[in-house]
Motif scaffolding. Structure first.
Motif, mmCIF file in Angstrom:
data_model
loop_
_atom_site.group_PDB
_atom_site.id
_atom_site.type_symbol
_atom_site.label_atom_id
_atom_site.label_comp_id
_atom_site.label_asym_id
_atom_site.label_seq_id
_atom_site.Cartn_x
_atom_site.Cartn_y
_atom_site.Cartn_z
ATOM 1 N N PHE A 17 0.851 -1.178 0.000
ATOM 2 C CA PHE A 17 0.000 0.000 0.000
ATOM 3 C C PHE A 17 0.894 1.237 0.000
ATOM 4 C CE2 PHE A 17 -2.044 -3.461 2.168
ATOM 5 C CZ PHE A 17 -3.338 -3.464 1.666
ATOM 6 N N THR A 18 0.654 2.146 -0.925
ATOM 7 C CA THR A 18 1.410 3.389 -0.955
ATOM 8 C C THR A 18 0.795 4.358 0.041
ATOM 9 O OG1 THR A 18 1.957 3.057 -3.284
ATOM 10 C CG2 THR A 18 2.234 5.266 -2.407
ATOM 11 N N VAL A 19 1.583 4.779 1.044
ATOM 12 C CA VAL A 19 1.063 5.678 2.082
ATOM 13 C C VAL A 19 1.715 7.049 2.041
ATOM 14 C CG1 VAL A 19 0.400 3.807 3.624
ATOM 15 C CG2 VAL A 19 2.711 4.741 3.780
ATOM 16 N N GLY A 20 2.875 7.178 1.395
ATOM 17 C CA GLY A 20 3.530 8.470 1.296
ATOM 18 C C GLY A 20 3.777 9.094 2.649
ATOM 19 N N SER A 21 3.463 10.394 2.759
ATOM 20 C CA SER A 21 3.653 11.114 4.026
ATOM 21 C C SER A 21 2.314 11.509 4.639
ATOM 22 C CB SER A 21 4.504 12.368 3.791
ATOM 23 O OG SER A 21 3.881 13.225 2.845
ATOM 24 N N THR A 22 1.255 10.823 4.220
ATOM 25 C CA THR A 22 -0.075 11.105 4.767
ATOM 26 C C THR A 22 -0.368 10.115 5.890
ATOM 27 O OG1 THR A 22 -0.845 11.891 2.613
ATOM 28 C CG2 THR A 22 -2.524 11.355 4.251
ATOM 29 N N GLY A 23 -0.283 10.582 7.103
ATOM 30 C CA GLY A 23 -0.494 9.700 8.239
ATOM 31 C C GLY A 23 -1.966 9.382 8.453
ATOM 32 N N PHE A 24 -2.217 8.390 9.282
ATOM 33 C CA PHE A 24 -3.590 8.026 9.630
ATOM 34 C C PHE A 24 -3.594 7.327 10.978
ATOM 35 C CE2 PHE A 24 -1.896 4.809 6.654
ATOM 36 C CZ PHE A 24 -1.890 3.684 7.466
ATOM 37 N N SER A 25 -4.763 7.277 11.593
ATOM 38 C CA SER A 25 -4.956 6.526 12.828
ATOM 39 C C SER A 25 -6.365 5.960 12.817
ATOM 40 C CB SER A 25 -4.730 7.408 14.059
ATOM 41 O OG SER A 25 -5.645 8.493 14.061
ATOM 42 N N ALA A 26 -6.670 5.128 13.818
ATOM 43 C CA ALA A 26 -7.979 4.471 13.898
ATOM 44 C C ALA A 26 -8.298 3.732 12.607
ATOM 45 C CB ALA A 26 -9.074 5.475 14.230
ATOM 46 N N ALA A 27 -7.282 3.138 12.000
ATOM 47 C CA ALA A 27 -7.436 2.443 10.722
ATOM 48 C C ALA A 27 -7.538 0.937 10.939
ATOM 49 C CB ALA A 27 -6.280 2.773 9.790
#
Length: 477
Positions: A307-317
């Motif tokens: 999965f390409t995530v780059g520099s875009t963070g996430f949580s509650a995933a």
């Protein structure tokens, strides 16, 4: 002296109101300033940190000694050898009217010495609760070790130059961490377990539903955690003032500063359950059966999803894995690696994060395996399954072969009678191969493991030789 104490209280209150996060060597525990461990610095190519950018990147401590009018004492500041104090470094007293700071010796090195002279008069001498503040930009030669500092005040300048205990004034020695180099980002998850159901039709083609699972989809990684799967900046001090390590300029770093758009998360595991029934097995619709944070896999194989995530963070995933049709759901762990790519490879060295477990798939019922089954001409290969329970139990056989060998399945389903035995007298009715006549058989039985046993037998009828091999239970032998 009372007026002096009141003044000191006011000055210190003002100092720490604007300087609340300064590394104060006089308190316990010392709260350091956290900088990005990814900063590239070497002795040959040092990097100057903008430690003057804010109060949180400065160094302070208490005097610890009450001066007399006109008295002079000498301070030594010694830090780890991976820092050099900038020539513009400034030392100030919390009560500037009480004392003077002499010339600073050692600028450009990791050891400073300077004098303090009490000049405030009988009512305003330098006292123990006054503080010293050291500010400026400092060069570092590496981030593999933290910068720890110690301070002390001495009777004579030569004693301050030498360091150690001779001439050291009681209650003026303090030490602790000043700059701590911490990883700036993280990938975390709360691993979950999901059960493939032996009672499904066919066996193990569906999940047992629970809080994190539907009959077709396992939502991994949330595990009851408030953050579930998270890819984010790492908070270096928990409840402290910093939300992320500082970058070189002394401000909190961002994922975009560190990580390039090609940064990805790769999840190792078994993806045969998601394969397309026709055409290319792991393209097209199959990509949508493996999702991270709602995004389809960029690439998929039988053993990996990227999965390409780059520099875009996430949580509650969540990591969602969906079975296609009647594909069998295999036992597997799903373990992620963040494949980090630097956005500025000459400035920040980023590292992969591996071993992050999103979840596991297990099976109920019974799973047996014959690791090596051979079907050569002139021999008879048999499979024997027994059931000591009072209910007949259906079974399904799957075949695995070595690289370059293809198997054609024959009769791979049946039933073991209650309190009975099922004998498959010729395994050539179960599978044939286009090359070496051998393979691995996996037998899945919709029945309690304590009631089901299995045996593989190979016989040479001409010579009367017989070889028996009890089937193993994967993961337990």
């Amino acid at each position: 002296m009372l007026n002096k104490k009141v003044l000191v209280a006011a000055v210190i209150g003002g100092l720490f109101a604007g300087n609340a996060a300064a590394a104060n060597l006089s308190v316990s525990p010392v709260v350091p300033a956290y900088f990005a461990k990814e900063i590239i610095a070497t002795p040959a190519a040092p990097v100057t940190l903008t430690t003057s950018a804010s109060s949180s990147t400065q160094l302070t401590w208490n005097i610890g000694y009450n001066f007399s009018q006109g008295e002079v004492r000498y301070v030594r500041v010694e830090c780890s050898n991976n820092i050099a104090f900038d020539p513009a470094t400034v030392v100030t007293l919390s009560d500037a009217a009480a004392g003077n700071i002499g010339a600073i010796n050692g600028l450009g090195t990791n050891v400073l010495t300077f004098s303090i002279t009490s000049v405030g008069g009988p009512a305003n001498n330098v006292i123990g609760t006054d503080t010293v503040l050291l500010s400026g930009d400092h060069g570092i030669t590496g981030t593999d070790q933290n910068v720890n500092c110690s301070v002390g005040m001495y009777d004579q300048p030569s004693q301050a130059q030498a360091g150690g205990t001779p001439g050291l004034i009681a209650n003026t020695s303090f030490s602790g961490p000043y700059l701590v180099f911490a990883p700036s980002y993280e990938l975390v998850a709360s691993a979950t377990t999901h059960t493939a159901d032996v009672e499904a039709n066919p066996s193990f083609s569906r999940f047992l539903a629970d809080a994190y699972t539907t009959v077709t989809t396992a939502s991994m990684g949330n595990g009851g955690s408030a953050t579930s799967i998270a890819y984010r900046l790492r908070d270096p001090d928990g409840a402290g003032a910093q939300n992320a390590p500082f970058q070189i300029n002394g401000t909190e770093i961002t994922l975009a500063t560190l990580l390039a758009p090609t940064t990805s998360v790769v999840v190792a595991g078994d993806y045969t359950l998601a394969a397309n029934a026709t055409g290319a097995a792991y393209t097209g619709a199959a990509l949508g059966r493996a999702q991270l944070n709602g995004a389809n896999a960029a690439t998929l194989s039988s053993t990996s999803a990227a999965f390409t995530v780059g520099s875009t963070g996430f949580s509650a995933a969540e990591f969602d894995l969906t079975v296609n049709g009647s594909n069998q759901i295999q036992v597997s762990d799903y373990v992620a690696t963040l494949k980090a790519v630097s956005a500025a490879p000459t400035v920040y060295k980023v590292n992969d994060i591996s071993g992050v477990k999103f979840g596991s798939i297990v099976r109920n019922g019974t799973e047996l395996q014959a690791p090596l089954v051979q079907t050569p001409n002139g021999w008879i290969s048999r499979l024997v399954l027994t059931n000591t329970g009072s209910v007949a139990r259906p079974y399904t056989i799957s075949i695995m072969t070595e690289t370059g060998v293809n198997a054609t399945a024959g009769t791979v389903t049946g039933t073991i009678p209650a309190h009975g035995t099922k004998v498959i007298d010729d395994l050539k009715t179960v599978f044939t191969t286009d090359a070496a006549p051998r393979g691995t058989l996996n037998v899945n039985v919709a029945g309690p493991t304590g009631q089901i046993q299995g045996l593989y037998q190979i016989v040479n009828p001409d010579k009367g030789s017989i070889s028996n091999h009890v089937l193993v239970r994967p993961g337990t032998n």
